[in-house]
Write an enzyme that holds these catalytic residues in place. Structure first.
Site, PDB file in Angstrom:
ATOM      1  N   LYS A 285       0.840  -1.185   0.000  1.00  0.00           N
ATOM      2  CA  LYS A 285       0.000   0.000   0.000  1.00  0.00           C
ATOM      3  C   LYS A 285       0.882   1.244   0.000  1.00  0.00           C
ATOM      4  O   LYS A 285       1.852   1.343   0.754  1.00  0.00           O
ATOM      5  CB  LYS A 285      -0.904  -0.013   1.245  1.00  0.00           C
ATOM      6  CG  LYS A 285      -2.137   0.839   1.137  1.00  0.00           C
ATOM      7  CD  LYS A 285      -3.089   0.553   2.294  1.00  0.00           C
ATOM      8  CE  LYS A 285      -4.371   1.337   2.132  1.00  0.00           C
ATOM      9  NZ  LYS A 285      -5.328   1.050   3.240  1.00  0.00           N
ATOM     10  N   GLU A 371     -20.223  -6.470   9.245  1.00  0.00           N
ATOM     11  CA  GLU A 371     -21.246  -5.772  10.027  1.00  0.00           C
ATOM     12  C   GLU A 371     -22.312  -6.719  10.566  1.00  0.00           C
ATOM     13  O   GLU A 371     -22.815  -6.537  11.684  1.00  0.00           O
ATOM     14  CB  GLU A 371     -21.894  -4.676   9.181  1.00  0.00           C
ATOM     15  CG  GLU A 371     -20.981  -3.509   8.842  1.00  0.00           C
ATOM     16  CD  GLU A 371     -20.103  -3.746   7.628  1.00  0.00           C
ATOM     17  OE1 GLU A 371     -19.267  -2.883   7.313  1.00  0.00           O
ATOM     18  OE2 GLU A 371     -20.246  -4.824   6.992  1.00  0.00           O
ATOM     19  N   ARG A 399     -26.048  -2.866   6.025  1.00  0.00           N
ATOM     20  CA  ARG A 399     -25.651  -4.214   5.616  1.00  0.00           C
ATOM     21  C   ARG A 399     -26.037  -5.262   6.654  1.00  0.00           C
ATOM     22  O   ARG A 399     -25.971  -6.457   6.379  1.00  0.00           O
ATOM     23  CB  ARG A 399     -24.135  -4.256   5.362  1.00  0.00           C
ATOM     24  CG  ARG A 399     -23.631  -3.137   4.469  1.00  0.00           C
ATOM     25  CD  ARG A 399     -22.170  -3.281   4.141  1.00  0.00           C
ATOM     26  NE  ARG A 399     -21.973  -4.244   3.072  1.00  0.00           N
ATOM     27  CZ  ARG A 399     -20.784  -4.537   2.546  1.00  0.00           C
ATOM     28  NH1 ARG A 399     -19.699  -3.960   3.020  1.00  0.00           N
ATOM     29  NH2 ARG A 399     -20.679  -5.406   1.571  1.00  0.00           N
TER      30      ARG A 399
END
Length: 639
Positions: A285, A371, A399
């Site tokens: 990253k 979630e 969600r």
């Protein structure tokens, strides 16, 4: 603004078709220029940086090897797609990222044919790509579907649900696992790159197919035994046994920044009859930009920054952010209450749970991008006598709605929901707006739904939620800084379902929920100046309603207006229902509801979004005057 980088080769590439006309030896230069352009663009606009820099070479390789847009490329989440946008005809607008009227910070179907599927929430890519692949298979159309999913997104169950169903797509589905943080396989190097090329080659796959046919002729038991042996041998060497068990042919891991490794492997994968296939690439990253490499968390999403130094533009000192007020308040409450714990779904710093975790590490749980699990986990904690706070962005709590209903509300368990990013969120646009939580929570029996008007109210509501043991309770609050009020030394325990009068008047009543209170007060100043004495009430609760206060306001004022930063079906709908049930509307009440428009709003500065929604002081005044039948044209129309 920064000086534009020199990009002579990139200047010749407007579409992937141009890219595919380059020689392999030119791709390294192209990737370097693409990385420089990405850094320059995000330096000027702000946005997601680290993720995009990590997939520069992968982006080049995919568009070079595959026939996009016929081959459908689906980026998971989409925050790593800026290099992809530059290569797909949008470079001339790349410095409008996340601005009003500009490019989205995520993939968006209406923006380009190279964005076949819009994304901004995690872990949807494999399901969507599977849909594209199966549709092509059923229609006997050419074209593959490529899903690029990060290792973090693999913490969500949806990714595995899709993989478990992927066999139907055959070789038309390719999943590229971008491993940039979580190590799930041995380190990459020359040996792993060689192995990846070997096991993806037509020679190996052909030999494998021949051995399979021979084994079938010998004996079914021998065939099965050989298949398992081959699978697990390859799995031990490469780390792909899990994916093999899910029905994928695993290739990797390979260095995601080495084009000499990427290109031949992707070509082999493209041309094979084997499938579905998972290609495991390892990336870094922030690759190629030292500040982003050294602080991946701080450079995941950035403000405008100086490309030379990496220094990000800082907002002037001001009130604390709502998320930090929540996190610090909860941490303080937990000092004297060992039952308090905090759960977040991969957003510890975004929700303020990081501050709680620092003080109480054994009671803080980051469950990853999961979630649904977070909500039911919190329900289990509550059922066992703990006081769990489930801190999730409004847009992400959507969600887990079935879990909210089935596992929390029906069982009347005292799960506390801290709903961050409620209301409009500016540059992240419609996919991240917290527009619907009042509607989808206040409709549920047993729920208490609060909305903080300012940071002091958030302190009181966090304490009230902690002490509420008779059922589920939620507090919603917006993104960004508070309004600058003094934080209380000692939080107050609010009476459930009771609002407050902020200022008294006689003719007009403004009933506010949440942080539109400041605009309601501004509107009241204007109305008072016009001789229209105005009451402003902060209802605090969308459910249960303060029926006594609402009845008083509706029956003692000529016009009443509700205002909320939430969609239709929220506070206004509940007040209207109450007024109808009580016969107050029949008495000639002038009641108007102001809420978010029945459409998805594009990215812009929050103040512009709220003006567009008709939820600022000017629109409140116009609504009141129109209700009183003054000869005034409304400031704007809500669509």
């Amino acid at each position: 603004m920064t000086d534009l980088p020199e990009t002579p080769l990139l200047d010749t590439v407007s579409t992937p078709a141009d890219l595919r006309g380059l020689k392999p030896g030119q791709l390294r230069q192209l990737a370097d220029e693409l990385r420089a352009e990405t850094i320059s663009a995000v330096g000027a606009t702000g946005g997601h940086l680290g993720s995009g820099l990590g997939v520069v070479e992968l982006t080049v390789a995919i568009h070079y090897v595959f026939d996009t847009p016929r081959d459908r490329l689906v980026w998971d989440v989409g925050h790593q797609c800026y290099p992809h946008k530059i290569l797909t005809g949008r470079r001339d607008r790349i410095r409008t990222l996340r601005q009003g009227g500009g490019l989205s910070g995520f993939t968006k179907r209406s923006e380009s044919e190279y964005d076949p599927f819009g994304a901004a929430h995690s872990s949807t890519s494999i399901s969507a790509a599977l849909g594209f692949a199966v549709a092509n298979k059923l229609a006997d159309r050419p074209g593959k579907a490529i899903a690029v999913i990060g290792d973090g997104a693999m913490s969500a169950g949806m990714a595995y649900e899709a993989m478990n169903n992927a066999e139907q797509a055959g070789n038309r589905l390719i999943v590229i696992l971008n491993d940039n943080d979580m190590s799930i396989a041995p380190p990459v190097g020359g040996l792993s790159a060689y192995l990846a090329r070997l096991i993806s080659s037509s020679e190996y796959l052909g030999l494998r197919s021949l051995a399979s046919r021979v084994a079938k002729k010998v004996s079914r038991r021998v065939y099965q035994s050989l298949g398992k042996a081959e699978e697990y041998t390859r799995g031990m060497v490469t780390g792909g046994t899990l994916f093999e068990e899910l029905g994928f042919y695993y290739v990797g891991p390979i260095d995601g920044h080495n084009l000499d490794h990427l290109i031949p492997v992707l070509e082999n994968v493209r041309d094979t009859e084997e499938g579905p296939i998972l290609v495991h690439v390892v990336t870094k990253k922030g690759k190629g930009y030292a500040p982003a490499e050294n602080a991946a968390d701080k450079y995941h999403g950035v403000q405008r920054f100086d490309v030379i130094t990496g220094a990000q533009a800082k907002a002037p000192p001001g009130p604390p952010s709502y998320q930090n007020v929540f996190g610090e308040t909860l941490a303080k409450l937990a000092e004297t209450d060992a039952r308090i714990c905090a759960i977040t779904a991969a957003m510890p710093s975004g929700t303020g749970v990081d501050k709680f975790a620092k003080a109480h590490p054994d009671r803080a749980f980051d469950v990853g991008i999961a979630e649904q699990h977070a909500v039911t986990f919190a329900a289990g904690l509550a059922a066992q006598g703990m006081r769990p706070f489930c801190a999730i962005y409004s847009t992400f709590l959507q969600r887990a709605y079935d879990q909210v209903v089935h596992d929390v509300a029906i069982q009347n368990l005292p799960v506390r929901f801290a709903i961050d990013r409620a209301g409009l969120v500016g540059a992240d646009g419609a996919t991240h707006a917290g527009s619907f939580d009042v509607t989808y929570l206040a409709t549920l029996p047993n729920f208490v739904v609060m909305a903080a008007a300012d940071e002091a109210e958030l302190v009181h509501m966090t304490y009230t939620a902690a002490e509420h043991d008779s059922g589920p309770i939620a507090v919603r609050y917006p993104r960004g800084s508070g309004v600058g009020v003094t934080l209380p030394e000692t939080p107050q325990l609010l009476a459930i379902g009771k609002g407050r009068i902020v200022r008294e008047g006689k003719k007009v009543a403004i009933l506010s929920l949440g942080t539109r209170l400041a605009e309601a007060i501004k509107a009241a100043d204007v109305l008072d100046a016009k001789g229209l004495s105005t009451t402003v009430a902060d209802l605090r609760f969308a459910k249960p309603l303060d029926q006594a206060l609402i009845r008083k306001l509706l029956t003692t004022h000529e016009v009443a207006v509700t205002i909320e930063e939430a969609a239709v079906g929220g506070l206004g709908a509940h007040v209207l229902t109450y007024a109808s049930d009580e016969g107050l509307i029949d008495a000639g009440l002038k009641l108007r509801t102001m809420r978010l428009p029945d459409r998805f709003q594009d990215q812009d500065k929050p103040e512009k979004q709220y003006a567009d929604a008709g939820l600022d002081a000017d629109h409140i005044v116009a609504t009141v005057l129109a209700a009183l039948r003054h000869n005034v044209t409304a400031v704007g129309a809500r669509a």
